[in-house]
Every structure is written in C-alpha cells, then in structure tokens.
Write an enzyme that holds these catalytic residues in place. Structure first.
Site, PDB file in Angstrom:
ATOM      1  CG  HIS A   1      -2.084   0.938   1.075  1.00 19.62           C
ATOM      2  ND1 HIS A   1      -1.993   2.290   1.292  1.00 19.62           N
ATOM      3  CD2 HIS A   1      -3.342   0.688   0.676  1.00 19.62           C
ATOM      4  CE1 HIS A   1      -3.169   2.849   1.043  1.00 19.62           C
ATOM      5  NE2 HIS A   1      -4.014   1.908   0.675  1.00 19.62           N
TER       6      HIS A   1
ATOM      7  CG  ASP B   1      -8.279  -4.200  -3.400  1.00 15.70           C
ATOM      8  OD1 ASP B   1      -7.476  -3.336  -3.800  1.00 15.70           O
ATOM      9  OD2 ASP B   1      -9.493  -3.983  -3.228  1.00 15.70           O
TER      10      ASP B   1
HETATM   11  C1  SDX Z   1      -6.079   0.186  -3.248  1.00 14.95           C
HETATM   12  O1  SDX Z   1      -4.228   4.604  -2.140  1.00 14.95           O
HETATM   13  C2  SDX Z   1      -5.270   4.026  -1.594  1.00 14.95           C
HETATM   14  O2  SDX Z   1      -5.751   4.372  -0.548  1.00 14.95           O
HETATM   15  C3  SDX Z   1      -5.851   2.861  -2.432  1.00 14.95           C
HETATM   16  C4  SDX Z   1      -6.881   2.007  -1.709  1.00 14.95           C
HETATM   17  C5  SDX Z   1      -8.176   2.747  -1.477  1.00 14.95           C
HETATM   18  O3  SDX Z   1      -8.922   2.363  -0.563  1.00 14.95           O
HETATM   19  O4  SDX Z   1      -8.509   3.632  -2.315  1.00 14.95           O
HETATM   20  O5  SDX Z   1      -6.367   1.568  -0.460  1.00 14.95           O
HETATM   21  C6  SDX Z   1      -7.245   0.776  -2.549  1.00 14.95           C
HETATM   22  O6  SDX Z   1      -5.833   0.554  -4.375  1.00 14.95           O
HETATM   23  C7  SDX Z   1      -5.196  -0.775  -2.515  1.00 14.95           C
HETATM   24  C8  SDX Z   1      -3.974  -1.231  -3.364  1.00 14.95           C
HETATM   25  C9  SDX Z   1      -4.416  -2.260  -4.372  1.00 14.95           C
HETATM   26  N1  SDX Z   1      -3.301  -2.581  -5.298  1.00 14.95           N
HETATM   27  C10 SDX Z   1      -2.674  -3.780  -5.236  1.00 14.95           C
HETATM   28  O7  SDX Z   1      -2.880  -4.639  -4.390  1.00 14.95           O
HETATM   29  C11 SDX Z   1      -1.658  -3.986  -6.361  1.00 14.95           C
HETATM   30  C12 SDX Z   1      -0.357  -4.588  -5.791  1.00 14.95           C
HETATM   31  N2  SDX Z   1       0.262  -3.572  -4.958  1.00 14.95           N
HETATM   32  C13 SDX Z   1       1.216  -2.725  -5.537  1.00 14.95           C
HETATM   33  O8  SDX Z   1       1.275  -2.582  -6.882  1.00 14.95           O
HETATM   34  C14 SDX Z   1       1.713  -1.603  -4.652  1.00 14.95           C
HETATM   35  O9  SDX Z   1       1.899  -2.099  -3.403  1.00 14.95           O
HETATM   36  C15 SDX Z   1       0.874  -0.337  -4.617  1.00 14.95           C
HETATM   37  C16 SDX Z   1       0.598   0.175  -5.972  1.00 14.95           C
HETATM   38  C17 SDX Z   1      -0.399  -0.591  -3.889  1.00 14.95           C
HETATM   39  C18 SDX Z   1       1.673   0.715  -3.831  1.00 14.95           C
HETATM   40  O10 SDX Z   1       2.837   0.845  -4.468  1.00 14.95           O
HETATM   41  P1  SDX Z   1       3.913   2.010  -4.219  1.00 14.95           P
HETATM   42  O11 SDX Z   1       3.688   2.731  -2.962  1.00 14.95           O
HETATM   43  O12 SDX Z   1       4.007   2.806  -5.464  1.00 14.95           O
HETATM   44  O13 SDX Z   1       5.179   1.155  -4.006  1.00 14.95           O
HETATM   45  P2  SDX Z   1       6.118   0.648  -5.175  1.00 14.95           P
HETATM   46  O14 SDX Z   1       5.302   0.095  -6.315  1.00 14.95           O
HETATM   47  O15 SDX Z   1       7.095   1.731  -5.470  1.00 14.95           O
HETATM   48  O16 SDX Z   1       6.862  -0.590  -4.483  1.00 14.95           O
HETATM   49  C19 SDX Z   1       7.896  -0.383  -3.521  1.00 14.95           C
HETATM   50  C20 SDX Z   1       8.639  -1.714  -3.499  1.00 14.95           C
HETATM   51  C21 SDX Z   1       9.050  -2.171  -4.885  1.00 14.95           C
HETATM   52  O17 SDX Z   1      10.181  -2.989  -4.726  1.00 14.95           O
HETATM   53  P3  SDX Z   1      11.600  -2.454  -5.314  1.00 14.95           P
HETATM   54  O18 SDX Z   1      11.363  -2.255  -6.805  1.00 14.95           O
HETATM   55  O19 SDX Z   1      11.873  -1.149  -4.577  1.00 14.95           O
HETATM   56  O20 SDX Z   1      12.560  -3.561  -4.992  1.00 14.95           O
HETATM   57  O21 SDX Z   1       7.778  -2.751  -3.011  1.00 14.95           O
HETATM   58  C22 SDX Z   1       7.564  -3.719  -4.044  1.00 14.95           C
HETATM   59  C23 SDX Z   1       7.945  -3.056  -5.349  1.00 14.95           C
HETATM   60  O22 SDX Z   1       8.363  -4.023  -6.284  1.00 14.95           O
HETATM   61  N3  SDX Z   1       6.137  -4.038  -4.050  1.00 14.95           N
HETATM   62  C24 SDX Z   1       5.667  -5.263  -4.266  1.00 14.95           C
HETATM   63  C25 SDX Z   1       4.273  -5.139  -4.156  1.00 14.95           C
HETATM   64  N4  SDX Z   1       3.957  -3.867  -3.871  1.00 14.95           N
HETATM   65  C26 SDX Z   1       5.125  -3.189  -3.815  1.00 14.95           C
HETATM   66  N5  SDX Z   1       6.280  -6.444  -4.533  1.00 14.95           N
HETATM   67  C27 SDX Z   1       5.478  -7.529  -4.695  1.00 14.95           C
HETATM   68  N6  SDX Z   1       4.134  -7.472  -4.599  1.00 14.95           N
HETATM   69  C28 SDX Z   1       3.497  -6.312  -4.335  1.00 14.95           C
HETATM   70  N7  SDX Z   1       2.180  -6.289  -4.232  1.00 14.95           N
END
Ligand code: SDX
Length: 382
Positions: free
Chosen positions: A268, A319
């Site tokens: 998140h 989710d």
């Molecule tokens: C919702 O914002 C809100 O409030 C949204 C929400 C709402 O109620 O409106 O809460 C609802 O959208 C929840 C999120 C749903 N999305 C997912 O579940 C998709 C999977 N999650 C990610 O894509 C990610 O965690 C985000 C998009 C939710 C947040 O990403 P950020 O803050 O942009 O973090 P990032 O993508 O820069 O990741 C930081 C690191 C990375 O590793 P490095 O490249 O630095 O080594 O964490 C890793 C990412 O690869 N990472 C994950 C991951 N999420 C982040 N690795 C594996 N699986 C994941 N799910």
C-alpha cells in the site's frame, strides 16, 4: 514563466499533501496507519454503522439521527430505478465488455437523465441529492447489467430491502442470509472512503476546473479500474484460483517471490504496517467460509499472506480478503471492482462536494526533459 522553482519533484506525488480534508484520516488516532471517517474509527463504524449511516456521515458530516436515517434511507430506496434507455443500452453493449467499462458509461448516461442536470456545478444541495441518486442507481446499474449480460431476467429493486440485501437480491435472485448481508454491508463501509487515493484525487482534479459531479465520478471510475488500485481485488482472486489448492500455496508463492512478481492484494502506498480494513475483513472471510462449508480458499490464502508479509514486509491490503468474501457470496469475479466503485461513490462524492465548496484549480508543474531548442526544417528536408 512562473517564478516558482520546479526543482521539487515527487514521483507519483508520493508524500505530497495536495489537499486539506475533513472527510477521512488515514493516520488515525495512533498516527500509525489507522483509518477514520470524519473522526470515527473504522473499527467502530465496522461494528456500529450500516452502509447507509456511513454514506450519510460522509455526505453530511455526522452520523444521522433515527429520523434523518429514515428520510435518507427512504430517498435511497425510492431512487433505485434506472432510466429505461440505460436498461435498453445494456442489451446493445456486447456481454464481453468489462462491467467497470459499462459502469463508467452508465454514470455518464445517468447524468443525462438527472432531474437537476442543469444545476450549477457548485450547487452544494443539488450535489448532495445527485450523490444520493448515484449511490442508489449505481447498485441497480451493476446488478442489471450483470443479469442482462448473463441472459437472465431482471430482478427489480425492492423497497422493503436495505441497500446491501437489495443489491445481492438483484444480482443473485435471492435474498441473502443475514450473515452474507452483514458481511457485504461491512465491505461497503470499508470500501466507501480512503482520503486522497488515486480515484478520489482524479475526481477532485476534475471538478477543480468547476466541472460537474458526474464528470468527477466518471473520471474516478476510470481511475479505480486499474489493477494497481481498485482492479486489484479481481486480480487477487485470480492469484487464489491460479494456486488452486492449499498444497500448492507455499511453492507457488516462493516461486512468485523468487521471480520478483507483484502479488496483487499486497502492499500500500500509505499503510506500511498493515491495512486496518484487511484485518477486519479477514475475520468475516473465516465466518463465511464456515457458512458455505469450504475453508479451502482460507487455507490457500494464509501461507501466501504469511510469506509476502514476512519475506517482503508487505502486509495484505483491503483487496486481498475482499476477493474471498465476494466469492463466498457467489458473486462473479468481474463484479468485484464495480462493487468497490458503488461503495466508493459516497466517498468520491463527499470529496467532490468538499472540493467545490473550497475550490482551487489543481495544476501542478512538470520538469521538461525533452530535446531543447530545435530548429524547424521544411518537410522536404526532414
Ligand atoms: C487500493 O491509495 C489508496 O488508498 C488505495 C486504496 C483505497 O482504498 O482507495 O487503499 C485501494 O488501491 C489498494 C492497493 C491495491 N493494489 C494492489 O494490491 C496492487 C499490488 N500492490 C502494488 O502494486 C503496490 O503495493 C501499490 C501500488 C499498492 C503501492 O505501491 P507504491 O507505494 O508505489 O510502491 P512501489 O510500487 O514503489 O513498491 C515499492 C517496493 C518495490 O520494490 P523495489 O522495486 O523497490 O525492490 O515494493 C515492491 C515493489 O516491487 N512491491 C511489491 C508489491 N507492492 C510493492 N512487490 C510484490 N508485490 C506487491 N504487491
């Protein structure tokens, strides 16, 4: 040229305070990632308020009295029917089109038949009435399109059922058990608001030009659809289906992590120590699994949750459990994100109204990194 320097650059606007709001606080009381709607903790609302009460709280600023709730609920129940041209349109749209795309179209069409279509975009009272109609009609829109796309007869809205029971009855053709109704209503309370998430921000940017509330909600639906945001609940279910059995879970997740795959339903942008909504919903997943007599999906989910949380330090977000919850309610996987949207429309609308009440056009800057000072040549010389 603005004199302001553009050297402050925040990719993805991470950590940027773009608005002040009185609607939700994701820092919560502890300041460590709790969630409050208008000062009430999500834990208290989850046990003490229905979706109708929570929607009223978001739109009007406080929980309703009994008479206020009776009137509000009465307005929702009497607003559930759709303009007939929209129902006819559902018979023209190919059944292969995703329900989120159809919902985006539906809200656009609803705006054409809104009785206050010509009200000024900044008319607060008219916007609250429009929001109430959207809350009621989006639920019918999702259910009607689902039934038509499956070639099933429509189940008309029933004014004797509350918002959640009526929706589940319109979709499944049967009134849900109290456990199912309660769990669904709770999911709507947890999904309905979340501060300045991408889709809410999109709605606020849209109306910051003094555009109308329907345009803001259509923009929000388009934003929510993405798998990094609302679309993640559908993707989270696909993970569980791909694993298929509890015996496969550990090897599946270790392979996925080794390949550095993004596991949908985890991580998140704001919550780094866990999403309070996921914790609440997980409890209901266990209850519904017992009610349907199949805990297989819970036994698949648990090792995945343990591995991603411990090995990547990424706890589940809302989710991850909501996907299982909706499976237990026998809801089609493609309805998961439209359900998120029909819950969130109360939060989106509250933010749109707040933006229009104290508006400032949102127009950030970009740093130019393209080629500089190019000379144009006649086309023969290019
Ligand atoms: C919702 O914002 C809100 O409030 C949204 C929400 C709402 O109620 O409106 O809460 C609802 O959208 C929840 C999120 C749903 N999305 C997912 O579940 C998709 C999977 N999650 C990610 O894509 C990610 O965690 C985000 C998009 C939710 C947040 O990403 P950020 O803050 O942009 O973090 P990032 O993508 O820069 O990741 C930081 C690191 C990375 O590793 P490095 O490249 O630095 O080594 O964490 C890793 C990412 O690869 N990472 C994950 C991951 N999420 C982040 N690795 C594996 N699986 C994941 N799910």
């Amino acid at each position: 040229m603005s004199t302001e320097s553009v050297d402050r650059y925040y990719p993805g606007l991470e950590g940027v305070i773009a608005n002040e709001t009185a609607i939700a606080n994701v820092e919560g009381k502890e300041g460590a990632g709790g969630l409050e709607y208008r000062g009430y903790s999500i834990e208290d609302l989850a046990t003490g308020a229905s979706y109708e009460e929570t929607a009223f709280l978001l739109l009007h600023g406080d929980l309703p009295t009994s008479s206020q709730l009776r009137e509000f609920d009465g307005r929702l129940r009497s607003s559930r029917t759709l303009p007939l041209p929209l129902v006819d349109l559902y018979r023209q749209i190919p059944s292969s089109i995703h329900p989120m795309d159809v919902l985006r179209t539906s809200v656009s069409v609803l705006s054409h038949y809104d009785p206050e279509v010509n009200a000024p975009p900044t008319d607060h009272a008219a916007n609250v009435r429009k929001a109430e109609r959207m809350i009621a009609q989006m639920a019918t829109a999702v259910a009607y399109r689902e039934r038509i796309s499956k070639g099933l007869d429509l189940v008309a809205p029933r004014e004797d059922l509350d918002h959640s029971a009526n929706f589940l009855n319109m979709v499944n053709g049967q009134v849900p058990s109290e456990t199912m109704r309660r769990a669904f209503d709770l999911s709507l309370v947890l999904y309905t608001e979340h501060e300045l998430n991408a889709s809410t921000f999109s709605a606020r940017v849209t109306v910051s030009t003094l555009s109308d509330i329907y345009s803001g909600i259509v923009a929000a639906i388009g934003t929510l659809k993405g798998p990094l945001h609302g679309g993640a609940n559908e993707e989270a279910w696909k993970v569980l289906e791909q694993v298929g059995s509890p015996e496969n879970a550990e090897s599946w997740i270790q392979d996925a992590l080794a390949r550095k795959e993004r596991i949908m339903g985890f991580g998140h942008r704001v919550y780094k120590t866990g999403d309070p909504r996921a914790r609440i919903l997980k409890e209901y997943c266990t209850r519904l699994a017992a009610e349907v007599g199949d805990d297989r999906w819970e036994r698949i989910a648990e090792p995945i949750e343990q591995a991603v949380t411990s090995q990547k330090n990424l706890p589940p977000n809302v989710d991850w459990p909501s996907a299982r919850l909706y499976h237990y309610m026998n809801l089609d996987i493609e309805l998961y994100t439209p359900i998120f949207a029909m819950a969130r429309v109360a939060g989106w609308s509250a933010h749109v109204i707040e933006q229009l009440d104290h508006n400032r056009l949102m127009r950030p800057r970009a740093r130019y990194i393209g080629p500089p000072n190019r000379e144009i040549k006649p086309i023969e010389q290019r």
